[in-house]
Enzyme design. Structure first.
Site, PDB file in Angstrom:
ATOM      1  N   LYS A  54       9.174  -6.859  -7.433  1.00  0.00           N
ATOM      2  CA  LYS A  54       8.545  -7.964  -6.694  1.00  0.00           C
ATOM      3  C   LYS A  54       7.710  -8.817  -7.653  1.00  0.00           C
ATOM      4  O   LYS A  54       7.765 -10.051  -7.607  1.00  0.00           O
ATOM      5  CB  LYS A  54       7.674  -7.413  -5.553  1.00  0.00           C
ATOM      6  CG  LYS A  54       8.498  -6.913  -4.380  1.00  0.00           C
ATOM      7  CD  LYS A  54       7.677  -6.184  -3.333  1.00  0.00           C
ATOM      8  CE  LYS A  54       8.599  -5.574  -2.275  1.00  0.00           C
ATOM      9  NZ  LYS A  54       7.919  -4.771  -1.267  1.00  0.00           N
ATOM     10  N   GLN A  98       2.291  -2.137  -0.170  1.00  0.00           N
ATOM     11  CA  GLN A  98       3.577  -1.428  -0.221  1.00  0.00           C
ATOM     12  C   GLN A  98       3.520  -0.174   0.660  1.00  0.00           C
ATOM     13  O   GLN A  98       2.585   0.621   0.568  1.00  0.00           O
ATOM     14  CB  GLN A  98       3.917  -1.064  -1.681  1.00  0.00           C
ATOM     15  CG  GLN A  98       5.295  -0.469  -1.882  1.00  0.00           C
ATOM     16  CD  GLN A  98       6.434  -1.437  -1.551  1.00  0.00           C
ATOM     17  OE1 GLN A  98       6.293  -2.648  -1.658  1.00  0.00           O
ATOM     18  NE2 GLN A  98       7.564  -0.895  -1.145  1.00  0.00           N
ATOM     19  N   ASP A 121       4.657  -9.956   4.750  1.00  0.00           N
ATOM     20  CA  ASP A 121       5.651  -8.999   5.236  1.00  0.00           C
ATOM     21  C   ASP A 121       5.988  -9.274   6.699  1.00  0.00           C
ATOM     22  O   ASP A 121       6.982  -8.757   7.218  1.00  0.00           O
ATOM     23  CB  ASP A 121       5.089  -7.569   5.167  1.00  0.00           C
ATOM     24  CG  ASP A 121       5.434  -6.874   3.861  1.00  0.00           C
ATOM     25  OD1 ASP A 121       6.579  -7.021   3.403  1.00  0.00           O
ATOM     26  OD2 ASP A 121       4.552  -6.174   3.313  1.00  0.00           O
TER      27      ASP A 121
HETATM   28  N1  GUN Z   1       8.454  -0.436   1.939  1.00  0.00           N
HETATM   29  C1  GUN Z   1       9.792  -0.531   2.154  1.00  0.00           C
HETATM   30  N2  GUN Z   1      10.118  -1.800   2.477  1.00  0.00           N
HETATM   31  C2  GUN Z   1       8.972  -2.514   2.471  1.00  0.00           C
HETATM   32  C3  GUN Z   1       8.674  -3.885   2.720  1.00  0.00           C
HETATM   33  O1  GUN Z   1       9.535  -4.711   3.029  1.00  0.00           O
HETATM   34  N3  GUN Z   1       7.360  -4.227   2.605  1.00  0.00           N
HETATM   35  C4  GUN Z   1       6.399  -3.322   2.279  1.00  0.00           C
HETATM   36  N4  GUN Z   1       5.131  -3.767   2.217  1.00  0.00           N
HETATM   37  N5  GUN Z   1       6.647  -2.048   2.043  1.00  0.00           N
HETATM   38  C5  GUN Z   1       7.934  -1.647   2.137  1.00  0.00           C
END
Ligand code: GUN
Length: 280
Positions: A54, A98, A121
């Protein structure tokens, strides 16, 4: 005839280019450089890789990413305090915590603490509510990435029977709602669903998010259906694979997303897009 492979890398590159252009324009016209705060608690291996990817993707489009890596024993209060500071920081447009978080931290409380305007998100109650009303500012990255990929391949969901396997808050539920918002006829299946292959075989578009390596074989797929594989698993040889048995399904489906190189790259591209959408 063999299915057309939906190339997530190519589609994501297209989305990222559009985001990059938006970022350049923002900088030129308003002097704004977007900032994304990424918080990782603990040392989960997969999460570390996701977070790294990311950050790299942000850099490539001109978004400033700031990573906060906290030890696994970080207390909930400390995490909430950090979020509060980031909520008030003008240089931070998006905040991403995350998931999963360590067991002693209440994920719901943490998500609730993020300013909905910075919730890139789209996990907050406000953003979920907006999705319910079809009034989204930003939408969950994986389902919106899937829709973007279908658009790229000119696959219209309107009036189609879309079967979603999986009811998670991150993928299955928002996917169903977003398909419904686009006038699809939607069936949501899950671990308790009876005669899953029978229902799946009714699908014009099958979205699979079950987390079981190669579970979906051609027995689940109507000839000519579109198959979207959200799974990221390791097979018996430790090789990356999806929830769909690609070899079994590729002759039956009309379109199929591979793993790797399908939905995965789209998720990150849509995150960048969401960061962009925090300003207008
Ligand atoms: N863990 C797995 N997928 C995601 C996501 O799309 N966002 C976040 N914040 N954590 C994740």
């Amino acid at each position: 005839m063999a299915a057309i492979i939906m190339d997530g890398k190519k589609t994501a590159a297209y989305v990222r280019q559009k985001v990059k252009e938006k970022c350049l324009l923002l900088k030129k016209e308003k002097g704004i450089v977007l900032g994304l705060a990424v918080i990782l608690v603990g040392d989960d291996n997969a999460s570390q890789i996701y977070v790294r990817n990311k950050a790299k993707a942000c850099e490539e489009v001109g978004i400033n990413s700031k990573q906060y890596t906290l030890p696994a024993n970080t207390g909930q209060e400390e995490l909430l305090k950090l979020i509060d500071t980031l909520n008030k920081d003008d240089k931070i447009n998006g905040i991403l915590v995350q998931l999963p978080l360590p067991k002693h931290i209440d994920e719901k409380e943490v998500i609730k603490a993020i300013d909905p305007k910075k919730d890139v998100d789209a996990f907050s109650n406000e953003n979920i509510g907006r999705m319910f009303c079809g009034d989204m500012i930003c939408s969950p990255c994986t389902p919106s990435g899937i829709l973007e990929m279908l658009d790229y391949y000119k696959i219209d969901v309107r009036g189609k029977h879309c079967v979603v396997i999986g009811r998670s808050a991150i993928v299955g539920k928002p996917m169903a709602m977003m398909l419904l918002n686009r006038d699809a006829t939607v069936t949501v299946c899950h671990s308790k669903t009876k005669d899953l292959p029978h229902i799946c075989r009714q699908a014009d578009i099958l979205v699979v998010a079950v987390g079981k390596p190669k579970m979906i074989t051609c027995e689940y797929v109507k000839p000519g259906a579109v198959v979207v594989d959200v799974g990221i698993n390791r097979d018996e040889n430790g090789k990356l694979c999806g929830d769909v048995d690609f070899e079994s399904v590729k002759e039956t489906a009309s379109y199929i997303s591979p793993v790797p190189g399908g939905v995965g790259p789209m998720t990150i591209a849509m995150l960048l897009n969401n960061v962009c959408n925090t300003v207008n």
